[in-house]
Write a protein that holds these residues in place. Structure first.
Motif, PDB file in Angstrom:
ATOM      1  N   ILE A  11       0.846  -1.206   0.000  1.00  0.00           N
ATOM      2  CA  ILE A  11       0.000   0.000   0.000  1.00  0.00           C
ATOM      3  C   ILE A  11       0.877   1.250   0.000  1.00  0.00           C
ATOM      4  N   GLU A  12       1.964   1.207   0.740  1.00  0.00           N
ATOM      5  CA  GLU A  12       2.879   2.356   0.771  1.00  0.00           C
ATOM      6  C   GLU A  12       3.493   2.602  -0.605  1.00  0.00           C
ATOM      7  N   THR A  15       0.800   4.062  -2.836  1.00  0.00           N
ATOM      8  CA  THR A  15       0.570   5.456  -2.436  1.00  0.00           C
ATOM      9  C   THR A  15       1.655   6.363  -2.991  1.00  0.00           C
ATOM     10  N   THR A  16       2.898   5.916  -2.898  1.00  0.00           N
ATOM     11  CA  THR A  16       4.020   6.717  -3.400  1.00  0.00           C
ATOM     12  C   THR A  16       3.916   6.917  -4.905  1.00  0.00           C
ATOM     13  N   GLU A  20      -0.936   9.910  -3.833  1.00  0.00           N
ATOM     14  CA  GLU A  20      -1.948  10.292  -2.852  1.00  0.00           C
ATOM     15  C   GLU A  20      -2.336   9.033  -2.072  1.00  0.00           C
ATOM     16  N   PRO A  21      -2.907   9.197  -0.869  1.00  0.00           N
ATOM     17  CA  PRO A  21      -3.283   8.025  -0.073  1.00  0.00           C
ATOM     18  C   PRO A  21      -4.298   7.158  -0.809  1.00  0.00           C
ATOM     19  N   VAL A  22      -4.133   5.839  -0.674  1.00  0.00           N
ATOM     20  CA  VAL A  22      -5.065   4.909  -1.311  1.00  0.00           C
ATOM     21  C   VAL A  22      -5.646   3.992  -0.240  1.00  0.00           C
ATOM     22  N   SER A  24      -6.966   0.444   1.466  1.00  0.00           N
ATOM     23  CA  SER A  24      -6.332  -0.873   1.489  1.00  0.00           C
ATOM     24  C   SER A  24      -6.924  -1.816   0.444  1.00  0.00           C
TER      25      SER A  24
END
Lengths: 76, 197
Positions: A11-12, A15-16, A20-22, A24
């Motif tokens: 997930i990290e 996101t990178t 933007e945040p995604v 799970s």
């Protein structure tokens, strides 16, 4: 490394790459920013992080954090 | 138009479309999963041959098959058309790939290479149906200049739709190439290794 840690690292990475945040349960095909270019960037980042290699067919098939994590766990 | 441009890449190439590719066009462009955002084409191979014959007579229109270099396997289609006679610009599109193909990055790289390094165009643009968000995102991710919505710009079977216009100038191509080429190289290594397995 347990499953939760693998999923969290994936997930990290996503996101990178996405920028933007995604969530799970993020999926390619649902999140429009997970496009063809970013998909390859995600795959290559996962390969580098976990020391695995996706086949061409696996690259085409994986669409979610769980798909990617399953590949990582199969290979470990 | 009838042309002989062959644009080789690292794992894929663009080769000229011929009459013999009529079944390929029908196969790709009648796949409902791949054609939601494209104009419908007839499932008749004979009608597609007629379309290709007309295309071959048309100036300033370059249609390519995207082919895997190893094995010369067709993986998709792409074209540049409406090329201005003063080379001020042209539009690229008709872009469609087989499901599961990894040719997206390199085929886009090669069409820009053709536009700027061979045709010497000053600018190319593409218009993507606004609802085709993954492709809009792809163009944004590549670093194309997003010029925003073109309202009611295209008519599909579903009706009139908005499109998103992206542009790349000859000067911007150098920046784009520097961004895409490392990904092209990584993907090519994987594709070419797969062929050997």
């Amino acid at each position: 490394m347990n499953t939760n840690n693998i999923n969290q690292e994936i997930i990290e990475i996503i996101t990178t790459v996405i920028g933007e945040p995604v969530p799970s349960n993020v999926e390619r095909g649902v999140l429009s920013k997970w496009d063809s270019l970013r998909h390859m960037q995600i795959i290559f980042s996962v390969e580098e992080r976990f020391g695995v290699q996706f086949s061409e067919s696996e690259i085409a098939q994986v669409k979610s954090v769980d798909d990617i994590a399953a590949k990582v766990e199969r290979t470990k | 138009m009838r042309h002989t441009h062959f644009i080789p890449g690292l794992a894929f190439a663009l080769r000229p479309l011929t009459l013999e590719d009529a079944p390929l066009i029908v196969e790709l462009r009648t796949d409902p999963q791949r054609t939601q955002f494209l104009h419908a084409v007839s499932p008749s191979i004979d009608k597609q041959r007629m379309w290709i014959e007309a295309y071959l007579q048309r100036a300033n229109d370059y249609y390519f098959v995207i082919e895997r270099l190893r094995g010369a396997v067709p993986e998709g289609l792409v074209g540049i058309y409406d090329v201005e006679s003063d080379l001020s610009g042209g539009e690229w599109g008709r872009w469609i790939l087989r499901s599961g193909s990894l040719a997206a990055v390199e085929s886009s790289y090669l069409i820009y290479k053709f536009a700027f390094d061979i045709l010497k165009l000053k600018m190319v643009h593409c218009s993507t149906v606004a609802g085709n968000k993954a492709v809009v995102s792809f163009h944004d991710s590549c670093g194309l200049i997003n010029r925003g919505i073109q309202a009611a710009h295209r008519t599909l079977d579903s009706g009139v739709v908005d499109t998103i216009r992206h542009e790349c100038t000859m000067e911007h191509w150098q920046i784009l190439a520097a961004k895409l080429l490392p990904q092209v190289q990584l993907i090519a290594r994987r594709v070419n290794n797969s062929y050997q397995q």
